[in-house]
Design a protein around this motif. Structure first.
Motif, PDB file in Angstrom:
ATOM      1  N   GLY A   1       0.818  -1.207   0.000  1.00 42.37           N
ATOM      2  CA  GLY A   1       0.000   0.000   0.000  1.00 42.37           C
ATOM      3  C   GLY A   1       0.849   1.253   0.000  1.00 42.37           C
ATOM      4  O   GLY A   1       0.510   2.248  -0.650  1.00 42.37           O
ATOM      5  N   ASN A   2       1.976   1.223   0.691  1.00 40.04           N
ATOM      6  CA  ASN A   2       2.878   2.379   0.707  1.00 40.04           C
ATOM      7  C   ASN A   2       3.516   2.608  -0.650  1.00 40.04           C
ATOM      8  O   ASN A   2       3.731   3.742  -1.072  1.00 40.04           O
ATOM      9  N   LEU A   3       3.832   1.521  -1.360  1.00 41.56           N
ATOM     10  CA  LEU A   3       4.476   1.642  -2.665  1.00 41.56           C
ATOM     11  C   LEU A   3       3.487   2.047  -3.754  1.00 41.56           C
ATOM     12  O   LEU A   3       3.894   2.528  -4.808  1.00 41.56           O
ATOM     13  N   ALA A   4       2.190   1.874  -3.511  1.00 45.81           N
ATOM     14  CA  ALA A   4       1.184   2.213  -4.510  1.00 45.81           C
ATOM     15  C   ALA A   4       0.677   3.642  -4.376  1.00 45.81           C
ATOM     16  O   ALA A   4      -0.187   4.052  -5.139  1.00 45.81           O
ATOM     17  N   LYS A   5       1.193   4.402  -3.428  1.00 44.91           N
ATOM     18  CA  LYS A   5       0.737   5.780  -3.241  1.00 44.91           C
ATOM     19  C   LYS A   5       1.159   6.640  -4.427  1.00 44.91           C
ATOM     20  O   LYS A   5       2.196   6.405  -5.046  1.00 44.91           O
ATOM     21  N   PRO A   6       0.369   7.650  -4.756  1.00 44.89           N
ATOM     22  CA  PRO A   6       0.712   8.527  -5.882  1.00 44.89           C
ATOM     23  C   PRO A   6       2.053   9.245  -5.695  1.00 44.89           C
ATOM     24  O   PRO A   6       2.725   9.569  -6.652  1.00 44.89           O
ATOM     25  N   GLN A   7       2.456   9.479  -4.459  1.00 49.99           N
ATOM     26  CA  GLN A   7       3.713  10.173  -4.201  1.00 49.99           C
ATOM     27  C   GLN A   7       4.931   9.341  -4.604  1.00 49.99           C
ATOM     28  O   GLN A   7       6.025   9.878  -4.759  1.00 49.99           O
ATOM     29  N   MET A   8       4.753   8.039  -4.786  1.00 48.73           N
ATOM     30  CA  MET A   8       5.867   7.169  -5.135  1.00 48.73           C
ATOM     31  C   MET A   8       6.112   7.107  -6.640  1.00 48.73           C
ATOM     32  O   MET A   8       7.071   6.486  -7.078  1.00 48.73           O
ATOM     33  N   GLU A   9       5.278   7.756  -7.444  1.00 52.66           N
ATOM     34  CA  GLU A   9       5.467   7.748  -8.888  1.00 52.66           C
ATOM     35  C   GLU A   9       6.638   8.635  -9.276  1.00 52.66           C
ATOM     36  O   GLU A   9       7.071   9.494  -8.502  1.00 52.66           O
ATOM     37  N   LEU A  10       7.163   8.434 -10.478  1.00 56.39           N
ATOM     38  CA  LEU A  10       8.255   9.275 -10.959  1.00 56.39           C
ATOM     39  C   LEU A  10       7.817  10.721 -11.089  1.00 56.39           C
ATOM     40  O   LEU A  10       8.566  11.638 -10.810  1.00 56.39           O
ATOM     41  N   ASP A  11       6.589  10.916 -11.550  1.00 57.66           N
ATOM     42  CA  ASP A  11       6.017  12.257 -11.659  1.00 57.66           C
ATOM     43  C   ASP A  11       4.713  12.241 -10.871  1.00 57.66           C
ATOM     44  O   ASP A  11       3.661  11.907 -11.417  1.00 57.66           O
ATOM     45  N   PRO A  12       4.750  12.580  -9.573  1.00 56.13           N
ATOM     46  CA  PRO A  12       3.548  12.451  -8.747  1.00 56.13           C
ATOM     47  C   PRO A  12       2.426  13.404  -9.139  1.00 56.13           C
ATOM     48  O   PRO A  12       1.284  13.171  -8.813  1.00 56.13           O
ATOM     49  N   HIS A  13       2.737  14.490  -9.829  1.00 55.40           N
ATOM     50  CA  HIS A  13       1.728  15.462 -10.234  1.00 55.40           C
ATOM     51  C   HIS A  13       1.845  15.730 -11.732  1.00 55.40           C
ATOM     52  O   HIS A  13       2.349  16.773 -12.152  1.00 55.40           O
ATOM     53  N   PRO A  14       1.374  14.796 -12.583  1.00 56.86           N
ATOM     54  CA  PRO A  14       1.572  14.954 -14.031  1.00 56.86           C
ATOM     55  C   PRO A  14       0.840  16.159 -14.619  1.00 56.86           C
ATOM     56  O   PRO A  14       1.361  16.824 -15.503  1.00 56.86           O
ATOM     57  N   LEU A  15      -0.353  16.474 -14.115  1.00 56.45           N
ATOM     58  CA  LEU A  15      -1.093  17.613 -14.655  1.00 56.45           C
ATOM     59  C   LEU A  15      -0.372  18.920 -14.332  1.00 56.45           C
ATOM     60  O   LEU A  15      -0.216  19.790 -15.188  1.00 56.45           O
ATOM     61  N   GLN A  16       0.105  19.042 -13.101  1.00 55.31           N
ATOM     62  CA  GLN A  16       0.828  20.249 -12.709  1.00 55.31           C
ATOM     63  C   GLN A  16       2.126  20.382 -13.510  1.00 55.31           C
ATOM     64  O   GLN A  16       2.485  21.479 -13.941  1.00 55.31           O
ATOM     65  N   SER A  17       2.807  19.290 -13.753  1.00 51.96           N
ATOM     66  CA  SER A  17       4.044  19.341 -14.535  1.00 51.96           C
ATOM     67  C   SER A  17       3.763  19.756 -15.972  1.00 51.96           C
ATOM     68  O   SER A  17       4.535  20.513 -16.568  1.00 51.96           O
ATOM     69  N   GLU A  18       2.651  19.272 -16.534  1.00 48.74           N
ATOM     70  CA  GLU A  18       2.297  19.635 -17.898  1.00 48.74           C
ATOM     71  C   GLU A  18       1.957  21.121 -18.004  1.00 48.74           C
ATOM     72  O   GLU A  18       2.360  21.796 -18.958  1.00 48.74           O
ATOM     73  N   ILE A  19       1.249  21.650 -17.025  1.00 53.81           N
ATOM     74  CA  ILE A  19       0.907  23.072 -17.026  1.00 53.81           C
ATOM     75  C   ILE A  19       2.167  23.923 -16.890  1.00 53.81           C
ATOM     76  O   ILE A  19       2.335  24.925 -17.593  1.00 53.81           O
ATOM     77  N   GLN A  20       3.062  23.533 -16.007  1.00 51.23           N
ATOM     78  CA  GLN A  20       4.313  24.284 -15.849  1.00 51.23           C
ATOM     79  C   GLN A  20       5.145  24.235 -17.117  1.00 51.23           C
ATOM     80  O   GLN A  20       5.744  25.237 -17.515  1.00 51.23           O
TER      81      GLN A  20
END
Length: 73
Positions: A29-48
């Motif tokens: 469950g800890n490894l499946a959290k969104p914060q563990m992804e390479l890009d935890p906030h893809p929408l925010q990164s795309e906007i930036q």
């Protein structure tokens, strides 16, 4: 020369095998959290990325459209 090659190969095998770890079910469950992804906030990164490319007046690496912004924030 042969001994150094053998040691290097054994070292690489040891490093590769150290990544194979059994993960307990309660730890998954800890490894499946969104914060563990390479890009935890893809929408925010795309906007930036879009904002940066439009301010730079140059094409982004993600799109074929050119920039053309004024450079202001």
């Amino acid at each position: 020369m042969r001994k150094a090659t053998d040691i290097a190969i054994l070292l690489m095998i040891a490093i590769a095998l150290s990544g194979c770890v059994h993960v307990a079910p309660w730890e998954r469950g800890n490894l499946a959290k969104p914060q563990m992804e390479l890009d935890p906030h893809p929408l925010q990164s795309e906007i930036q990325s879009h904002n940066y490319s439009s301010r730079e007046a140059a094409p982004s690496h993600k799109s074929s459209a050119g920039g053309g912004g004024c450079g202001c924030y």
